[in-house]
Motif scaffolding. Structure first.
Motif, PDB file in Angstrom:
ATOM      1  N   GLY A  34      12.802   7.074   3.023  1.00 46.84           N
ATOM      2  CA  GLY A  34      12.298   5.713   2.821  1.00 46.84           C
ATOM      3  C   GLY A  34      10.845   5.678   2.414  1.00 46.84           C
ATOM      4  O   GLY A  34      10.050   6.572   2.721  1.00 46.84           O
ATOM      5  N   GLY A  35      10.490   4.601   1.692  1.00 43.71           N
ATOM      6  CA  GLY A  35       9.152   4.468   1.139  1.00 43.71           C
ATOM      7  C   GLY A  35       8.067   4.248   2.170  1.00 43.71           C
ATOM      8  O   GLY A  35       6.939   4.688   1.988  1.00 43.71           O
ATOM      9  N   LEU A  36       8.382   3.562   3.265  1.00 43.62           N
ATOM     10  CA  LEU A  36       7.358   3.293   4.274  1.00 43.62           C
ATOM     11  C   LEU A  36       6.843   4.592   4.870  1.00 43.62           C
ATOM     12  O   LEU A  36       5.625   4.824   4.942  1.00 43.62           O
ATOM     13  N   ALA A  37       7.770   5.459   5.288  1.00 36.13           N
ATOM     14  CA  ALA A  37       7.357   6.752   5.836  1.00 36.13           C
ATOM     15  C   ALA A  37       6.724   7.606   4.748  1.00 36.13           C
ATOM     16  O   ALA A  37       5.707   8.271   4.973  1.00 36.13           O
ATOM     17  N   GLY A  38       7.305   7.593   3.540  1.00 38.29           N
ATOM     18  CA  GLY A  38       6.785   8.419   2.460  1.00 38.29           C
ATOM     19  C   GLY A  38       5.363   8.081   2.083  1.00 38.29           C
ATOM     20  O   GLY A  38       4.516   8.970   1.928  1.00 38.29           O
ATOM     21  N   GLY A  39       5.057   6.792   1.934  1.00 39.73           N
ATOM     22  CA  GLY A  39       3.695   6.395   1.573  1.00 39.73           C
ATOM     23  C   GLY A  39       2.685   6.772   2.631  1.00 39.73           C
ATOM     24  O   GLY A  39       1.585   7.249   2.326  1.00 39.73           O
ATOM     25  N   ASN A  40       3.036   6.559   3.886  1.00 41.34           N
ATOM     26  CA  ASN A  40       2.117   6.906   4.974  1.00 41.34           C
ATOM     27  C   ASN A  40       1.899   8.418   5.067  1.00 41.34           C
ATOM     28  O   ASN A  40       0.791   8.873   5.344  1.00 41.34           O
ATOM     29  N   LEU A  41       2.963   9.182   4.851  1.00 43.10           N
ATOM     30  CA  LEU A  41       2.825  10.636   4.937  1.00 43.10           C
ATOM     31  C   LEU A  41       2.043  11.192   3.751  1.00 43.10           C
ATOM     32  O   LEU A  41       1.408  12.245   3.857  1.00 43.10           O
TER      33      LEU A  41
ATOM     34  N   GLU B  54       0.825  -1.208   0.000  1.00 45.25           N
ATOM     35  CA  GLU B  54       0.000   0.000   0.000  1.00 45.25           C
ATOM     36  C   GLU B  54       0.860   1.259   0.000  1.00 45.25           C
ATOM     37  O   GLU B  54       0.534   2.237  -0.685  1.00 45.25           O
ATOM     38  N   THR B  55       1.969   1.237   0.748  1.00 45.15           N
ATOM     39  CA  THR B  55       2.845   2.416   0.760  1.00 45.15           C
ATOM     40  C   THR B  55       3.430   2.659  -0.623  1.00 45.15           C
ATOM     41  O   THR B  55       3.567   3.804  -1.059  1.00 45.15           O
TER      42      THR B  55
END
Length: 497
Positions: free
Chosen positions: A401-408, A38-39
């Protein structure tokens, strides 16, 4: 109840639609943070490209379209996924209606799709491109069997479009139409369909859809293949038994994919297993050969490329037709599905809805037992903290990083989120004057590193921004026992150049 379904067999399809609606709601409720796939879609759908790393572009383009209509959110991510899963079941049902004279058996076959672990477990937990590939297989199957049964210009054209859609949905789809060609060529009655002039329409439609992406792959071959190859080869290339390892892993993944629908079918027709096993007709042979030759093509790839690891989700497109194959065998044995629909409905929705309950508990209940995962990281709490400081609407979010980027991206849907992925993103050499830029990082475990100032300075350097001077951090509480997650960030305003 059996009489109700006998009068209105389409009610089964309505119940399936209701299940995916429930899955949509459960995903919104269970967590405000994203799973891994999802991210990726939250980030990648900001850009319309002809390729995204190791994946084709179609799913991300569809996600972009949904985001334009309803905005980037968990709801938009879940809406696309569950909508595609329903389309998969719809086209599967239409295919089953073409091949099964007993409409109750057609409904049982469609319910069988929901008993496949890839559909009711993996897809609901976190899959994207595989979901679109499953829908593409169902669409291709419907177009194929419709054309075989009643050849027409429209049928050949739809078959080509389905092949093109599948190829730009997920690369491993291409073995399915290749297997279908071999299966049809082995049937004396159907072989002539391959030499019909209208096959040119099939080929032309497929090529028209696939060609732009093929040109992209040629120019980005390393990007398109490196990640997938790395995931499939998890031991040394020098291993002499890689062929045995890969073949056994392939067999195990296949058995895992078909075990549950097969077990349910065996339970429903326990007294007739021998008759079903021996039964055969043109439809069972054709569908069985498509599945068989798809797996043979995968096996050849395993041997040729030295693949040692095969995930169950990678085989999902090849075993999707398995519930249909089982019901075709039941039909060939001269058996009915009328008395079996109620227990099939019970077992199917017990499994499917039961796992939705597991996911809901994982998101809402497990923190009370000190069990946390990525979906519990409080990105929403971090965003709310920033908003409490005053009106806050960043133009850009620079994340490590993608995890933080997708959530933000979900928390700041109007901002352009950048993670310095140079394969996807084009980082501006000059930032627009006056643009509000949020630089942010966090560790997955929520601990605060000693060098977070250096980390943000390095992040700023990668996007051609001056080193931040006002670096802050915030501890966001979450869970049920006073835990907190640390985010460190800096707010910058781009200066005129």
């Amino acid at each position: 109840m059996r009489k109700v379904f006998s009068r209105n067999l389409d009610l089964t399809l309505i119940l399936i639609a209701g299940y995916f609606l429930l899955a949509f709601v459960v995903r919104i409720v269970r967590s405000s943070a994203l799973e891994i796939d999802e991210t990726q879609q939250a980030l990648l759908s900001q850009h319309l490209l002809l390729g995204y790393g190791s994946q084709p572009f179609l799913y991300t383009w569809l996600q972009h379209g949904v985001n334009v209509l309803v905005g980037p959110s968990i709801a938009s991510l879940s809406l696309l996924k569950n909508g595609l899963l329903f389309l998969c079941c719809l086209f599967f049902w239409l295919t089953a209606r073409l091949l099964l004279r007993d409409r109750t058996l057609a409904n049982i076959a469609t319910l069988g799709v929901l008993t496949m672990p890839t559909v009711f477990v993996m897809a609901q937990r976190d899959l994207t491109h595989t979901v679109l590939a499953l829908s593409s297989v169902a669409l291709f199957s419907y177009a194929l069997f419709m054309t075989l049964k009643a050849p027409s210009v429209g049928g050949y054209l739809l078959t080509g479009l389905a092949i093109g859609i599948g190829a730009i949905a997920k690369y491993n789809f291409v073995f399915v139409p290749l297997a279908a060609v071999v299966a049809i060529a082995m049937d004396k009655e159907l072989r002539q369909r391959l030499f019909d002039w209208r096959m040119l329409l099939t080929i032309g439609a497929a090529v028209a859809l696939v060609l732009p992406h093929c040109l992209w792959v040629v120019n980005h071959f390393d990007i398109a293949t490196t990640q997938t190859t790395r995931e499939m080869r998890d031991i040394s290339d020098s291993t002499t038994l890689y062929a045995v390892d890969g073949s056994l892993d392939l067999l195990l993944a296949f058995l895992k994919g078909v075990a549950l629908p097969s077990a349910i079918c065996a339970a429903l027709y326990f007294g007739d297993i021998k008759a079903i096993f021996r039964a055969s007709d043109q439809s069972t042979r054709l569908v069985g050969r498509i599945i068989l030759f798809s797996m043979i093509f995968v096996l050849l790839m395993v041997l040729a490329m030295g693949i040692t690891h095969m995930r169950q989700k990678w085989l999902a497109v090849y075993v999707l037709l398995w519930p249909l194959y089982l019901c075709l065998k039941v039909q060939a044995a001269g058996l009915s599905g009328e008395r079996k629909l109620k227990p099939m409905l019970t077992s199917t929705f017990t499994l499917a809805i039961g796992f939705l309950g597991v996911l809901l508990a994982r998101g809402l209940v497990s923190p009370h037992f000190e069990r946390y995962s990525l979906v519990h990281i409080p990105y929403d709490g971090f965003a709310e903290t920033l908003r409490h400081e005053g009106p806050f609407k960043p133009d850009y979010v620079i994340a490590f990083g993608g995890l933080a980027g997708g959530n933000l991206k979900i928390q700041f849907p109007d901002a352009m989120v950048v993670t310095t992925d140079t394969d996807i993103e084009t980082i501006p050499a000059l930032w627009p004057a006056g643009a509000v830029i949020l630089l942010v990082d966090t560790k997955d475990d929520g601990e605060s590193p000693e060098d977070f100032k250096d980390a943000l300075a390095s992040l700023a350097e990668r996007v051609s921004l001056p080193a931040p001077t006002d670096i802050r951090h915030v501890n966001v509480p979450y869970g049920a026992s006073g835990r907190s997650h640390t985010f460190y960030y800096s707010l910058e305003t781009a200066q005129s150049n």
